[in-house]
Design a protein around this motif. Structure first.
Motif, PDB file in Angstrom:
ATOM      1  N   ASN A  84      77.998 -25.947 -21.332  1.00  0.00           N
ATOM      2  CA  ASN A  84      76.817 -26.026 -22.192  1.00  0.00           C
ATOM      3  C   ASN A  84      76.658 -24.758 -23.038  1.00  0.00           C
ATOM      4  O   ASN A  84      75.959 -23.816 -22.644  1.00  0.00           O
ATOM      5  CB  ASN A  84      75.578 -26.232 -21.309  1.00  0.00           C
ATOM      6  CG  ASN A  84      74.367 -26.670 -22.102  1.00  0.00           C
ATOM      7  OD1 ASN A  84      74.251 -26.388 -23.285  1.00  0.00           O
ATOM      8  ND2 ASN A  84      73.451 -27.347 -21.435  1.00  0.00           N
ATOM      9  N   MET A 117      72.681 -30.469 -26.832  1.00  0.00           N
ATOM     10  CA  MET A 117      73.773 -31.090 -27.573  1.00  0.00           C
ATOM     11  C   MET A 117      73.565 -31.010 -29.081  1.00  0.00           C
ATOM     12  O   MET A 117      74.480 -31.287 -29.852  1.00  0.00           O
ATOM     13  CB  MET A 117      73.934 -32.554 -27.134  1.00  0.00           C
ATOM     14  CG  MET A 117      74.404 -32.693 -25.695  1.00  0.00           C
ATOM     15  SD  MET A 117      74.327 -34.408 -25.070  1.00  0.00           S
ATOM     16  CE  MET A 117      75.607 -35.199 -26.039  1.00  0.00           C
ATOM     17  N   VAL A 171      79.928 -30.214 -28.634  1.00  0.00           N
ATOM     18  CA  VAL A 171      79.543 -30.960 -27.435  1.00  0.00           C
ATOM     19  C   VAL A 171      80.802 -31.272 -26.629  1.00  0.00           C
ATOM     20  O   VAL A 171      81.523 -32.241 -26.926  1.00  0.00           O
ATOM     21  CB  VAL A 171      78.809 -32.272 -27.797  1.00  0.00           C
ATOM     22  CG1 VAL A 171      78.437 -33.030 -26.522  1.00  0.00           C
ATOM     23  CG2 VAL A 171      77.581 -31.985 -28.629  1.00  0.00           C
ATOM     24  N   LEU A 222      79.800 -31.858 -21.097  1.00  0.00           N
ATOM     25  CA  LEU A 222      78.368 -31.819 -21.371  1.00  0.00           C
ATOM     26  C   LEU A 222      77.825 -33.231 -21.576  1.00  0.00           C
ATOM     27  O   LEU A 222      76.705 -33.544 -21.170  1.00  0.00           O
ATOM     28  CB  LEU A 222      78.090 -30.963 -22.600  1.00  0.00           C
ATOM     29  CG  LEU A 222      76.615 -30.726 -22.933  1.00  0.00           C
ATOM     30  CD1 LEU A 222      75.886 -30.104 -21.754  1.00  0.00           C
ATOM     31  CD2 LEU A 222      76.469 -29.842 -24.172  1.00  0.00           C
ATOM     32  N   GLN A 223      78.620 -34.092 -22.192  1.00  0.00           N
ATOM     33  CA  GLN A 223      78.206 -35.489 -22.326  1.00  0.00           C
ATOM     34  C   GLN A 223      78.031 -36.119 -20.959  1.00  0.00           C
ATOM     35  O   GLN A 223      77.081 -36.885 -20.727  1.00  0.00           O
ATOM     36  CB  GLN A 223      79.253 -36.275 -23.114  1.00  0.00           C
ATOM     37  CG  GLN A 223      78.973 -37.778 -23.171  1.00  0.00           C
ATOM     38  CD  GLN A 223      80.080 -38.543 -23.870  1.00  0.00           C
ATOM     39  OE1 GLN A 223      80.177 -38.480 -25.093  1.00  0.00           O
ATOM     40  NE2 GLN A 223      80.908 -39.239 -23.112  1.00  0.00           N
ATOM     41  N   TYR A 239      74.832 -35.072 -19.663  1.00  0.00           N
ATOM     42  CA  TYR A 239      73.736 -35.745 -20.343  1.00  0.00           C
ATOM     43  C   TYR A 239      73.384 -37.047 -19.635  1.00  0.00           C
ATOM     44  O   TYR A 239      72.210 -37.345 -19.389  1.00  0.00           O
ATOM     45  CB  TYR A 239      74.120 -36.022 -21.793  1.00  0.00           C
ATOM     46  CG  TYR A 239      73.170 -36.975 -22.501  1.00  0.00           C
ATOM     47  CD1 TYR A 239      71.899 -36.561 -22.887  1.00  0.00           C
ATOM     48  CD2 TYR A 239      73.538 -38.291 -22.753  1.00  0.00           C
ATOM     49  CE1 TYR A 239      71.014 -37.429 -23.517  1.00  0.00           C
ATOM     50  CE2 TYR A 239      72.663 -39.171 -23.387  1.00  0.00           C
ATOM     51  CZ  TYR A 239      71.406 -38.732 -23.763  1.00  0.00           C
ATOM     52  OH  TYR A 239      70.540 -39.602 -24.376  1.00  0.00           O
TER      53      TYR A 239
END
Length: 414
Positions: A284, A317, A322, A326-327, A330
């Motif tokens: 991140n 994001m 990104v 990190l996705q 999420y």
């Protein structure tokens, strides 16, 4: 006669077993070990602060290696110090318990002596011949003396029972306290970082200093409780849809963490899921910027604690690249809480240098069955319908917790 009966002739059992001198000897050994680790920790801190010692490529690599080792030394030192402190508390409490034991034993010995004396009174036990051989006035006088003697016996027995009862209560309190302190000491070992200790979708256990933030209003209420309503056919259909989401996250989106956390929600027992918070930090960039800004803003204080603050991966994001990881975060824990703690921070050429700890927390649940703001549907399934699965026992909400430490230092000179 048992050894306890011989050692405690009044109580006839030991309500506060334990060897205080042995506890003291053990605490001293742990203290010595903690001191040695503390010395190592201090040396590492001094060396890591010396930016001039890490020059060139080899120096930079060595700095990275030592910086990676330091958090483990730091956590081990704190754990051993915690064990020593806990042993000291238990030793003090055990001493108090045994002081009460000594008093109760003395009372019990005296009570048994009074009971023995009361029972030895001839008037306490009269027979048929004692009664018929006497005149009416003599029998009346005998009965009066017998009542007085029996009353003395009863009072002595009641007093002994009271003392034994107090000793039994002491024993219960002692055993409960011993169990609590044993659990605390065991916790220092169980919560040390261990890369080989796997949890659903993560690794490493959080250290014992982690404290969760207060529960938010949205996470409270009767409908947030587990297994308090009977599931309906619609709830069963919602659970099937959630299982399909797990398969989709895993196979289609390649979000392994999101899939495993949701699987744990559907099949787990509600226990915390502990993960390596450094994975979240490394994935991140926006949160890394938040940490750096926090260090620069608070570094002059030397020590600081931001307390719990809120963030969302969705906002993170929006700032920069990104990464795929990190996705995954999420879909796993979009809204999260974080806490940044700085220890012994100094400013070197305008840059903060010192020990940093980052704690991450997320309550894994869905929707808001108590009302409140609407959340978007997930693949056509209302999130409040998903939230009901915990209420009906078809899923189990849990906490995501993680902590990571690192040493902030200026980049080595090339």
């Amino acid at each position: 006669m048992s050894s306890a009966s011989k050692e405690f002739p009044g109580l006839r059992f030991d309500p506060a077993p334990g060897l205080v001198p042995a506890l003291g000897a053990l605490a001293e050994k742990v203290r010595q070990a903690a001191t040695q680790l503390g010395n190592v920790r201090a040396e590492l801190e001094t060396t890591l602060r010396d930016a001039g010692a890490w020059t060139g490529l080899a120096g930079g690599l060595c700095h990275d290696a030592v910086q990676h080792i330091y958090p483990d030394v730091w956590t081990m030192h704190d754990a051993l110090s915690g064990v020593e402190h806990t042993l000291g508390e238990w030793s003090y409490l055990l001493t108090e318990y045994q002081r009460s034991r000594t008093s109760l034993e003395a009372q019990a010995v005296a009570a048994r002596a009074r009971l023995k004396q009361a029972k030895a009174d001839p008037d306490a036990d009269i027979g048929f011949t004692d009664i018929v051989a006497r005149s009416g006035r003599e029998r009346e006088d005998l009965f009066k003396r017998h009542d007085i003697a029996k009353q003395a016996v009863n009072q002595a027995e009641e007093e002994l029972d009271r003392i034994i009862g107090a000793a039994e209560a002491l024993k219960k309190q002692h055993d409960e306290s011993a169990g609590t302190f044993a659990k605390q000491i065991r916790g220092f070992a169980d919560h040390l970082p261990d890369a080989d200790t796997m949890t659903p979708a993560g690794s490493k256990l959080i250290p014992p200093y982690f404290t969760k933030p207060p529960a938010s209003a949205e996470d409270l209420g009767p409908k947030r409780e587990f297994d308090v309503s009977d599931p309906t056919a619609k709830d069963q259909a919602t659970r099937l849809a959630a299982m399909a989401m797990v398969a989709g996250q895993d196979a289609y989106f390649d979000n392994d963490r999101a899939a495993s956390y949701m699987k744990n929600w559907l099949e787990g027992n509600g226990q915390d899921v502990q993960f390596d918070a450094s994975e979240f930090v490394n994935a991140n960039p926006a949160f890394q910027q938040t940490i750096n800004e926090t260090l620069r803003a608070n570094g002059a204080a030397g020590n600081f604690d931001t307390g719990w603050k809120s963030g969302t991966v969705a906002n993170d994001m929006q700032n920069g690249k990104v990464p795929r990881e990190l996705q995954d975060f999420y879909y796993t824990m979009n809204g999260y809480q974080y806490r940044i703690v700085g220890s012994d921070i100094t400013m070197v050429d305008g840059q903060p240098v010192g020990q940093v700890r980052v704690d991450i927390y997320k309550r894994y649940n869905w929707g808001n069955p108590e009302g409140g703001g609407h959340r978007n549907d997930i693949e056509g399934v209302p999130q409040n319908d998903l939230a009901r699965l915990n209420e009906t026992g078809l899923a189990h909400d849990f906490d995501i917790v993680g902590s990571t430490t690192f040493y902030a230092a200026p980049a080595p000179t090339p």
